[in-house]
Design an enzyme around this catalytic site. Sequence first.
Site, PDB file in Angstrom:
ATOM      1  N   PRO A  34       0.836  -1.210   0.000  1.00 45.20           N
ATOM      2  CA  PRO A  34       0.000   0.000   0.000  1.00 45.20           C
ATOM      3  C   PRO A  34       0.869   1.258   0.000  1.00 45.20           C
ATOM      4  O   PRO A  34       1.801   1.359   0.793  1.00 45.20           O
ATOM      5  CB  PRO A  34      -0.782  -0.122   1.311  1.00 45.20           C
ATOM      6  CG  PRO A  34       0.039  -1.039   2.175  1.00 45.20           C
ATOM      7  CD  PRO A  34       0.727  -1.977   1.240  1.00 45.20           C
ATOM      8  N   MET A  35       0.572   2.193  -0.901  1.00 51.14           N
ATOM      9  CA  MET A  35       1.353   3.436  -0.960  1.00 51.14           C
ATOM     10  C   MET A  35       0.468   4.634  -1.286  1.00 51.14           C
ATOM     11  O   MET A  35      -0.128   4.696  -2.363  1.00 51.14           O
ATOM     12  CB  MET A  35       2.481   3.314  -1.989  1.00 51.14           C
ATOM     13  CG  MET A  35       3.636   2.497  -1.446  1.00 51.14           C
ATOM     14  SD  MET A  35       5.005   2.385  -2.588  1.00 51.14           S
ATOM     15  CE  MET A  35       4.357   1.229  -3.774  1.00 51.14           C
ATOM     16  N   THR A  36       0.414   5.572  -0.358  1.00 54.49           N
ATOM     17  CA  THR A  36      -0.380   6.787  -0.508  1.00 54.49           C
ATOM     18  C   THR A  36       0.190   7.655  -1.619  1.00 54.49           C
ATOM     19  O   THR A  36       1.377   7.996  -1.591  1.00 54.49           O
ATOM     20  CB  THR A  36      -0.383   7.551   0.836  1.00 54.49           C
ATOM     21  OG1 THR A  36      -1.079   6.745   1.782  1.00 54.49           O
ATOM     22  CG2 THR A  36      -1.042   8.903   0.720  1.00 54.49           C
ATOM     23  N   GLN A 112      -7.021  -1.031   1.380  1.00 55.37           N
ATOM     24  CA  GLN A 112      -6.526  -0.775   2.736  1.00 55.37           C
ATOM     25  C   GLN A 112      -7.403   0.283   3.400  1.00 55.37           C
ATOM     26  O   GLN A 112      -7.536   1.404   2.901  1.00 55.37           O
ATOM     27  CB  GLN A 112      -5.069  -0.312   2.720  1.00 55.37           C
ATOM     28  CG  GLN A 112      -4.487  -0.298   4.132  1.00 55.37           C
ATOM     29  CD  GLN A 112      -3.078   0.225   4.224  1.00 55.37           C
ATOM     30  OE1 GLN A 112      -2.799   1.336   3.792  1.00 55.37           O
ATOM     31  NE2 GLN A 112      -2.183  -0.561   4.807  1.00 55.37           N
ATOM     32  N   HIS A 187      -5.851  -1.116   8.407  1.00 51.29           N
ATOM     33  CA  HIS A 187      -4.532  -0.513   8.652  1.00 51.29           C
ATOM     34  C   HIS A 187      -4.302  -0.419  10.157  1.00 51.29           C
ATOM     35  O   HIS A 187      -4.787   0.493  10.822  1.00 51.29           O
ATOM     36  CB  HIS A 187      -4.458   0.866   8.006  1.00 51.29           C
ATOM     37  CG  HIS A 187      -3.056   1.339   7.754  1.00 51.29           C
ATOM     38  ND1 HIS A 187      -1.966   0.853   8.450  1.00 51.29           N
ATOM     39  CD2 HIS A 187      -2.554   2.236   6.862  1.00 51.29           C
ATOM     40  CE1 HIS A 187      -0.870   1.436   8.008  1.00 51.29           C
ATOM     41  NE2 HIS A 187      -1.198   2.276   7.043  1.00 51.29           N
ATOM     42  N   ASN A 190       1.992   1.532  11.400  1.00 53.38           N
ATOM     43  CA  ASN A 190       2.618   2.801  10.994  1.00 53.38           C
ATOM     44  C   ASN A 190       2.200   4.027  11.807  1.00 53.38           C
ATOM     45  O   ASN A 190       2.364   5.157  11.353  1.00 53.38           O
ATOM     46  CB  ASN A 190       2.361   3.076   9.497  1.00 53.38           C
ATOM     47  CG  ASN A 190       2.930   1.993   8.597  1.00 53.38           C
ATOM     48  OD1 ASN A 190       3.492   1.020   9.085  1.00 53.38           O
ATOM     49  ND2 ASN A 190       2.796   2.142   7.291  1.00 53.38           N
ATOM     50  N   TYR A 192      -0.843   5.012  12.724  1.00 51.19           N
ATOM     51  CA  TYR A 192      -2.221   5.497  12.542  1.00 51.19           C
ATOM     52  C   TYR A 192      -3.085   4.983  13.705  1.00 51.19           C
ATOM     53  O   TYR A 192      -2.597   4.310  14.608  1.00 51.19           O
ATOM     54  CB  TYR A 192      -2.729   5.089  11.154  1.00 51.19           C
ATOM     55  CG  TYR A 192      -1.911   5.726  10.050  1.00 51.19           C
ATOM     56  CD1 TYR A 192      -1.918   7.106   9.857  1.00 51.19           C
ATOM     57  CD2 TYR A 192      -1.080   4.956   9.229  1.00 51.19           C
ATOM     58  CE1 TYR A 192      -1.140   7.703   8.865  1.00 51.19           C
ATOM     59  CE2 TYR A 192      -0.298   5.543   8.236  1.00 51.19           C
ATOM     60  CZ  TYR A 192      -0.329   6.919   8.062  1.00 51.19           C
ATOM     61  OH  TYR A 192       0.450   7.515   7.095  1.00 51.19           O
ATOM     62  N   GLY A 333       7.176  -2.101  -1.860  1.00 47.65           N
ATOM     63  CA  GLY A 333       6.810  -0.696  -1.972  1.00 47.65           C
ATOM     64  C   GLY A 333       7.755   0.008  -2.922  1.00 47.65           C
ATOM     65  O   GLY A 333       7.566   0.010  -4.139  1.00 47.65           O
TER      66      GLY A 333
HETATM   67  C1  LIG Z   1       5.192   6.844  -1.156  1.00 43.61           C
HETATM   68  C2  LIG Z   1       4.836   5.876  -0.061  1.00 43.61           C
HETATM   69  C3  LIG Z   1       3.546   5.850   0.449  1.00 43.61           C
HETATM   70  C4  LIG Z   1       3.185   4.930   1.446  1.00 43.61           C
HETATM   71  N1  LIG Z   1       1.865   4.877   1.884  1.00 43.61           N
HETATM   72  C5  LIG Z   1       1.475   3.852   2.681  1.00 43.61           C
HETATM   73  C6  LIG Z   1       0.092   3.624   2.947  1.00 43.61           C
HETATM   74  O1  LIG Z   1      -0.807   4.316   2.447  1.00 43.61           O
HETATM   75  N2  LIG Z   1      -0.229   2.582   3.760  1.00 43.61           N
HETATM   76  C7  LIG Z   1       0.717   1.767   4.323  1.00 43.61           C
HETATM   77  O2  LIG Z   1       0.377   0.844   5.070  1.00 43.61           O
HETATM   78  N3  LIG Z   1       2.035   1.957   4.062  1.00 43.61           N
HETATM   79  C8  LIG Z   1       2.424   2.946   3.240  1.00 43.61           C
HETATM   80  N4  LIG Z   1       3.750   3.078   2.893  1.00 43.61           N
HETATM   81  C9  LIG Z   1       4.731   2.100   3.399  1.00 43.61           C
HETATM   82  C10 LIG Z   1       4.967   0.975   2.377  1.00 43.61           C
HETATM   83  O3  LIG Z   1       3.802   0.191   2.227  1.00 43.61           O
HETATM   84  C11 LIG Z   1       6.098   0.062   2.822  1.00 43.61           C
HETATM   85  O4  LIG Z   1       5.799  -0.439   4.092  1.00 43.61           O
HETATM   86  C12 LIG Z   1       7.453   0.776   2.879  1.00 43.61           C
HETATM   87  O5  LIG Z   1       7.709   1.492   1.684  1.00 43.61           O
HETATM   88  C13 LIG Z   1       8.591  -0.226   3.117  1.00 43.61           C
HETATM   89  O6  LIG Z   1       8.577  -1.234   2.124  1.00 43.61           O
HETATM   90  P1  LIG Z   1       9.623  -1.217   0.892  1.00 43.61           P
HETATM   91  O7  LIG Z   1      10.993  -1.394   1.483  1.00 43.61           O
HETATM   92  O8  LIG Z   1       9.198  -2.363   0.031  1.00 43.61           O
HETATM   93  O9  LIG Z   1       9.476   0.123   0.232  1.00 43.61           O
HETATM   94  C14 LIG Z   1       4.142   4.028   1.944  1.00 43.61           C
HETATM   95  C15 LIG Z   1       5.461   4.065   1.436  1.00 43.61           C
HETATM   96  C16 LIG Z   1       5.804   4.957   0.442  1.00 43.61           C
HETATM   97  C17 LIG Z   1       7.205   4.941  -0.112  1.00 43.61           C
END
Ligand SMILES: Cc1cc2nc3c(=O)[nH]c(=O)nc-3n(C[C@H](O)[C@H](O)[C@H](O)COP(=O)(O)O)c2cc1C
Length: 379
Positions: A34-36, A112, A187, A190, A192, A333
């Site tokens: 999940p990525m915002t 999510q 969720h 993190n 929240y 991510g």
């Molecule tokens: C741009 C961005 C937005 C993110 N938004 C969310 C989100 O909406 N919900 C969530 O649970 N984690 C969010 N994350 C965390 C990622 O899901 C992930 O846990 C984090 O990037 C570490 O994993 P990676 O090493 O594969 O990047 C976000 C990360 C990034 C980089």
Amino acid sequence: MNAMPAPEQSSLDSLFSPTHIGNVQLHNRVALAPMTRVSATAEGVPTERMRSYYRTFAEVGFALLITEGTYIDHHTSQGYLFQPGIANAAQCEAWRQVVDGVHATGAKFFAQLMHAGSQSQGNSHINTTWGPSAVRPKGEQLGMYRGSGPFQTPQEMMGEHIGQVRSSFVNAALLGRDAGFDGVEIHGANGYLLDAFLTDYLNTRTDDYGGSVANRVRLAAEVCADVVAVVGDDISVGIRVSQGKVSDSDHRWSGGEDDAAVIFPALADTGIDYVHTTEYRSLEPAFADGGKTLAALAKQYCKLSVIVNGSLDDPRDAARMIASGDADVVALGKPALANRDWPMRVRTGQPLSADVPASLFGPIADVKDWEIADPRIMD
Ligand SMILES: Cc1cc2nc3c(=O)[nH]c(=O)nc-3n(C[C@H](O)[C@H](O)[C@H](O)COP(=O)(O)O)c2cc1C
């Protein structure tokens, strides 16, 4: 471009075997984390841009996509301006278009569901933030999502507020099912709201939701049980869990594995289908005294499907996580943002880029034109 060499193919086979989460069949073990991306309308309605963005990942081999955190009501849940919601009919209808695009590729899609709690830094419905206690999160708001300066001190939630949040999660789960999602991910990570309840220094309550770990995980478990009760027969339900937070990346559960032994069974007992663990470095022991990873602890204490996330850029690490049996699916991510065709590249032995283009995060981390221009061109 910083390139990672392609590893020996046979060591990666575990990533490409089918599996399932609840009743949802996946054609491989690689998920989009999940990525915002703050690319909805100001009213939180998903856009055509988001439809193209998500479909791209599905087209190039991710078997499962998890949406960005999606707010669940028109009250205190929204965290970021231009974040999508799943709180009304218009948002649900627009998500249906996004879901249809993903389904057309054969991939599965989970929504999510997020209440931002005290980490909310942009809410078009209300200026107040809610938390378990009136304790301000550490750190500062995120500039890439239009925030600046310290977080607000949240209002301590009363019993009726807790009931309101539980209803909002239920309502959002129903809308998620109606939009056609294959699952919903609560969720609980993190920093929240649900994670704030779990966190010792953010939760100083003296009622049934504060004090012991069993009390602090209560709200997350209640939300899981509520959601399973309304949609659990139709779609998969899971929860994301972490130690670190947007506002405090180094946080650790103070009781170490003893806390894990309370938290994971409390969540599993609600009837959910999976747990999604996220750690900055998911391959490292969860606690300073060594021992298991957070994913392995989730597997041990939940005995459910586990999605693991965090610094699994190197496909050999990702494959080892699956082969070890500690996790069933890896979620990517930043590696997916750097290589939108990560599964296809790994499968066909092509090198991977190690870096996310800096322009993706700035000045705002919304979906860029080049991300949706041509799904198959990955330079
Ligand atoms: C741009 C961005 C937005 C993110 N938004 C969310 C989100 O909406 N919900 C969530 O649970 N984690 C969010 N994350 C965390 C990622 O899901 C992930 O846990 C984090 O990037 C570490 O994993 P990676 O090493 O594969 O990047 C976000 C990360 C990034 C980089």
